[in-house]
Motif scaffolding. Structure first.
Motif, PDB file in Angstrom:
ATOM      1  N   ILE A  66      31.841  14.915  75.475  1.00  0.00           N
ATOM      2  CA  ILE A  66      31.566  16.296  75.898  1.00  0.00           C
ATOM      3  C   ILE A  66      31.152  16.265  77.367  1.00  0.00           C
ATOM      4  O   ILE A  66      30.294  15.462  77.754  1.00  0.00           O
ATOM      5  CB  ILE A  66      30.424  16.904  75.044  1.00  0.00           C
ATOM      6  CG1 ILE A  66      30.812  16.867  73.557  1.00  0.00           C
ATOM      7  CG2 ILE A  66      30.092  18.327  75.502  1.00  0.00           C
ATOM      8  CD1 ILE A  66      29.645  17.114  72.613  1.00  0.00           C
ATOM      9  N   MET A  67      31.782  17.105  78.169  1.00  0.00           N
ATOM     10  CA  MET A  67      31.456  17.183  79.592  1.00  0.00           C
ATOM     11  C   MET A  67      30.969  18.602  79.898  1.00  0.00           C
ATOM     12  O   MET A  67      31.769  19.546  79.829  1.00  0.00           O
ATOM     13  CB  MET A  67      32.694  16.972  80.477  1.00  0.00           C
ATOM     14  CG  MET A  67      33.599  15.830  80.089  1.00  0.00           C
ATOM     15  SD  MET A  67      33.071  14.343  80.905  1.00  0.00           S
ATOM     16  CE  MET A  67      33.609  13.130  79.703  1.00  0.00           C
ATOM     17  N   VAL A  68      29.704  18.753  80.204  1.00  0.00           N
ATOM     18  CA  VAL A  68      29.221  20.072  80.619  1.00  0.00           C
ATOM     19  C   VAL A  68      29.370  20.126  82.139  1.00  0.00           C
ATOM     20  O   VAL A  68      28.600  19.509  82.872  1.00  0.00           O
ATOM     21  CB  VAL A  68      27.764  20.320  80.172  1.00  0.00           C
ATOM     22  CG1 VAL A  68      27.320  21.729  80.569  1.00  0.00           C
ATOM     23  CG2 VAL A  68      27.629  20.117  78.668  1.00  0.00           C
ATOM     24  N   PHE A  69      30.399  20.799  82.585  1.00  0.00           N
ATOM     25  CA  PHE A  69      30.710  20.824  84.018  1.00  0.00           C
ATOM     26  C   PHE A  69      29.890  21.857  84.769  1.00  0.00           C
ATOM     27  O   PHE A  69      29.613  21.713  85.950  1.00  0.00           O
ATOM     28  CB  PHE A  69      32.201  21.153  84.202  1.00  0.00           C
ATOM     29  CG  PHE A  69      33.093  19.942  84.258  1.00  0.00           C
ATOM     30  CD1 PHE A  69      32.609  18.675  84.007  1.00  0.00           C
ATOM     31  CD2 PHE A  69      34.439  20.076  84.590  1.00  0.00           C
ATOM     32  CE1 PHE A  69      33.441  17.560  84.065  1.00  0.00           C
ATOM     33  CE2 PHE A  69      35.278  18.966  84.660  1.00  0.00           C
ATOM     34  CZ  PHE A  69      34.779  17.714  84.389  1.00  0.00           C
ATOM     35  N   SER A  70      29.574  22.953  84.088  1.00  0.00           N
ATOM     36  CA  SER A  70      28.926  24.049  84.797  1.00  0.00           C
ATOM     37  C   SER A  70      28.065  24.802  83.802  1.00  0.00           C
ATOM     38  O   SER A  70      28.128  24.528  82.598  1.00  0.00           O
ATOM     39  CB  SER A  70      30.020  24.954  85.359  1.00  0.00           C
ATOM     40  OG  SER A  70      29.498  25.825  86.325  1.00  0.00           O
ATOM     41  N   ASP A  71      27.251  25.739  84.292  1.00  0.00           N
ATOM     42  CA  ASP A  71      26.373  26.437  83.359  1.00  0.00           C
ATOM     43  C   ASP A  71      27.215  27.225  82.350  1.00  0.00           C
ATOM     44  O   ASP A  71      28.261  27.779  82.695  1.00  0.00           O
ATOM     45  CB  ASP A  71      25.425  27.366  84.122  1.00  0.00           C
ATOM     46  CG  ASP A  71      24.157  27.627  83.316  1.00  0.00           C
ATOM     47  OD1 ASP A  71      23.825  26.804  82.442  1.00  0.00           O
ATOM     48  OD2 ASP A  71      23.508  28.658  83.555  1.00  0.00           O
ATOM     49  N   SER A  72      26.747  27.246  81.122  1.00  0.00           N
ATOM     50  CA  SER A  72      27.464  27.945  80.054  1.00  0.00           C
ATOM     51  C   SER A  72      27.416  29.450  80.289  1.00  0.00           C
ATOM     52  O   SER A  72      26.415  29.988  80.730  1.00  0.00           O
ATOM     53  CB  SER A  72      26.791  27.603  78.724  1.00  0.00           C
ATOM     54  OG  SER A  72      27.180  28.519  77.737  1.00  0.00           O
ATOM     55  N   ARG A  73      28.537  30.124  79.993  1.00  0.00           N
ATOM     56  CA  ARG A  73      28.564  31.590  80.087  1.00  0.00           C
ATOM     57  C   ARG A  73      28.300  32.213  78.722  1.00  0.00           C
ATOM     58  O   ARG A  73      28.238  33.412  78.590  1.00  0.00           O
ATOM     59  CB  ARG A  73      29.922  32.076  80.620  1.00  0.00           C
ATOM     60  CG  ARG A  73      30.287  31.540  81.995  1.00  0.00           C
ATOM     61  CD  ARG A  73      29.213  31.934  83.023  1.00  0.00           C
ATOM     62  NE  ARG A  73      29.704  31.828  84.388  1.00  0.00           N
ATOM     63  CZ  ARG A  73      29.577  30.774  85.170  1.00  0.00           C
ATOM     64  NH1 ARG A  73      28.960  29.688  84.728  1.00  0.00           N
ATOM     65  NH2 ARG A  73      30.049  30.788  86.413  1.00  0.00           N
ATOM     66  N   ASP A  74      28.192  31.387  77.688  1.00  0.00           N
ATOM     67  CA  ASP A  74      27.895  31.886  76.352  1.00  0.00           C
ATOM     68  C   ASP A  74      27.102  30.797  75.617  1.00  0.00           C
ATOM     69  O   ASP A  74      27.663  29.954  74.923  1.00  0.00           O
ATOM     70  CB  ASP A  74      29.221  32.214  75.625  1.00  0.00           C
ATOM     71  CG  ASP A  74      28.987  32.696  74.199  1.00  0.00           C
ATOM     72  OD1 ASP A  74      27.825  32.706  73.750  1.00  0.00           O
ATOM     73  OD2 ASP A  74      29.981  33.048  73.535  1.00  0.00           O
ATOM     74  N   TYR A  75      25.792  30.834  75.856  1.00  0.00           N
ATOM     75  CA  TYR A  75      24.931  29.783  75.317  1.00  0.00           C
ATOM     76  C   TYR A  75      25.084  29.620  73.800  1.00  0.00           C
ATOM     77  O   TYR A  75      25.162  28.508  73.296  1.00  0.00           O
ATOM     78  CB  TYR A  75      23.453  30.096  75.616  1.00  0.00           C
ATOM     79  CG  TYR A  75      22.978  29.717  76.994  1.00  0.00           C
ATOM     80  CD1 TYR A  75      23.823  29.726  78.091  1.00  0.00           C
ATOM     81  CD2 TYR A  75      21.649  29.350  77.200  1.00  0.00           C
ATOM     82  CE1 TYR A  75      23.357  29.397  79.359  1.00  0.00           C
ATOM     83  CE2 TYR A  75      21.179  29.008  78.461  1.00  0.00           C
ATOM     84  CZ  TYR A  75      22.027  29.037  79.543  1.00  0.00           C
ATOM     85  OH  TYR A  75      21.558  28.699  80.771  1.00  0.00           O
ATOM     86  N   ALA A  76      25.100  30.753  73.062  1.00  0.00           N
ATOM     87  CA  ALA A  76      25.104  30.670  71.602  1.00  0.00           C
ATOM     88  C   ALA A  76      26.331  29.912  71.100  1.00  0.00           C
ATOM     89  O   ALA A  76      26.221  28.975  70.312  1.00  0.00           O
ATOM     90  CB  ALA A  76      25.051  32.067  70.996  1.00  0.00           C
ATOM     91  N   THR A  77      27.508  30.302  71.592  1.00  0.00           N
ATOM     92  CA  THR A  77      28.744  29.647  71.148  1.00  0.00           C
ATOM     93  C   THR A  77      28.773  28.186  71.584  1.00  0.00           C
ATOM     94  O   THR A  77      29.066  27.289  70.792  1.00  0.00           O
ATOM     95  CB  THR A  77      29.968  30.386  71.731  1.00  0.00           C
ATOM     96  OG1 THR A  77      29.907  31.744  71.323  1.00  0.00           O
ATOM     97  CG2 THR A  77      31.267  29.761  71.286  1.00  0.00           C
ATOM     98  N   ASP A  78      28.471  27.941  72.840  1.00  0.00           N
ATOM     99  CA  ASP A  78      28.580  26.573  73.360  1.00  0.00           C
ATOM    100  C   ASP A  78      27.575  25.639  72.699  1.00  0.00           C
ATOM    101  O   ASP A  78      27.901  24.492  72.360  1.00  0.00           O
ATOM    102  CB  ASP A  78      28.420  26.571  74.886  1.00  0.00           C
ATOM    103  CG  ASP A  78      29.586  27.282  75.571  1.00  0.00           C
ATOM    104  OD1 ASP A  78      30.585  27.572  74.892  1.00  0.00           O
ATOM    105  OD2 ASP A  78      29.504  27.555  76.784  1.00  0.00           O
TER     106      ASP A  78
END
Ligand code: G3P
Ligand code: MG
Length: 324
Positions: free
Chosen positions: A151-163
């Protein structure tokens, strides 16, 4: 002749120094140029979420000076090296599908983004409103048959709940297959990488970068153990090492000789990223007051070793006076 000798001496000294500019809070604030910021050299930002070329074009416009991708490092740039190790990856964060594009450019072969998974099984994100446009641009397939390797988190999530839901399910799955549960979810966990670990992002609204911290807290609450993860970006050593290599090749591009400058000046606004990282790496550090840092004479926990300046221009002028 004497003037020529002095000039030659100055050129020699100039070859011995380089600047590493932080971007947000030093040169720009959101999309606004901080007026004193027209001094490009190499750029080392924890910013993310767009391909390097697009960010350099945007920066060139703001600075009214050409910015080459070879003098530019954003938080996920060094993560391109990971493409050699993982084939199928989940890439999280950023607007639309820009991070998929970034991952493609880095050479990852099989890139999954959370929307692909939601399009396959919307029940994974029960409160999510999935637009027609998102449906049309996502790439669903049977993810119960796909092994996601990392898993690569490249940038801040735009949908915390789903991600958060998707990452949590994947971390506890059998070999990265959604819909499964590993026998030993801790030992069998697939690796997770974050492109940076900033607490504060000096955009126009000072958004805190809380996704990683929030996710770590949730992981600990659910599993009872700390999440093992790798973080890139400033102040991580791997990023400064990478920056060192970029400075060396950029200096070669400029001066035609391969030589690491003895004096690198990091100009930054965030003591907890730019300054602590620069100090640890043995660079000269200049803390400016145009971004995150708003304190007194110097930062108490991570003081800049070269000094505190009202803005980038003052920092550069003082460094040039010392070196030349
Ligand atoms: O925290 C993300 C970004 O806004 C920080 O950018 O340029 O200050 O490292 P920069
Ligand atoms: Mg900054």
């Amino acid at each position: 002749a004497q003037v020529q000798t002095i000039e030659a001496e100055k050129v020699k000294k100039a070859k011995n120094m380089a600047f590493a500019f932080d971007i947000d809070g030093v040169l720009v604030h959101g999309d606004r140029l901080i007026p004193e910021g027209k001094h490009p050299h190499i750029f080392l930002t924890n910013g993310s979420g767009k391909p390097e070329k697009a960010r350099c074009e945007q920066l060139s416009k703001i600075l009214k000076n050409p910015v080459n991708t070879e003098q530019f490092i954003q938080s996920h740039t060094p993560m391109s090296a990971l493409a050699e190790y993982y084939s199928t990856v989940l890439v999280v964060g950023g607007e639309g599908y820009k991070c998929r594009e970034v991952a493609e450019q880095y050479g990852f072969k099989d890139i999954v983004v959370p929307n692909d998974i939601v399009a396959w099984d919307p029940t994974i994100a029960p409160y999510r409103v999935f637009t027609e446009e998102e449906r049309a641009t996502s790439r669903p397939r049977d993810f119960s048959k796909v092994n996601i390797e990392a898993i690569m988190v490249f940038s801040d999530s735009r949908d915390y709940a789903t991600d958060m839901q998707i990452i949590m399910d994947l971390l506890r799955s059998e070999n990265g297959r959604l819909g499964t549960m590993a026998k030993d979810p801790i030992a069998q966990r697939i690796p997770i990488y974050f492109s940076q670990g900033d607490m504060l992002c000096p955009t126009e609204y000072w958004t805190p970068g809380t996704f990683r911290i929030g996710f770590e807290a949730m992981y600990r609450a659910v599993t009872g153990v700390d999440l093992e993860r790798v973080v890139y970006g400033k102040p991580e050593l791997a990023t400064y090492k990478y920056a060192d290599e970029v400075i060396t090749s950029w200096m070669e591009h400029l001066h035609g000789e391969e030589k690491l400058p003895e004096n690198v000046y990091m100009v930054g606004d965030n003591p907890a990223s730019d300054i602590i990282g620069g100090n640890m790496y043995g660079w000269n550090t200049c803390l400016v007051r145009t971004g995150v840092f708003q304190g007194g004479d110097n930062d108490e926990n991570n003081p800049a070793n070269f000094g505190v300046f009202p803005n980038v221009l003052e920092a550069v002028k003082t460094a040039l006076r010392k070196q030349l």
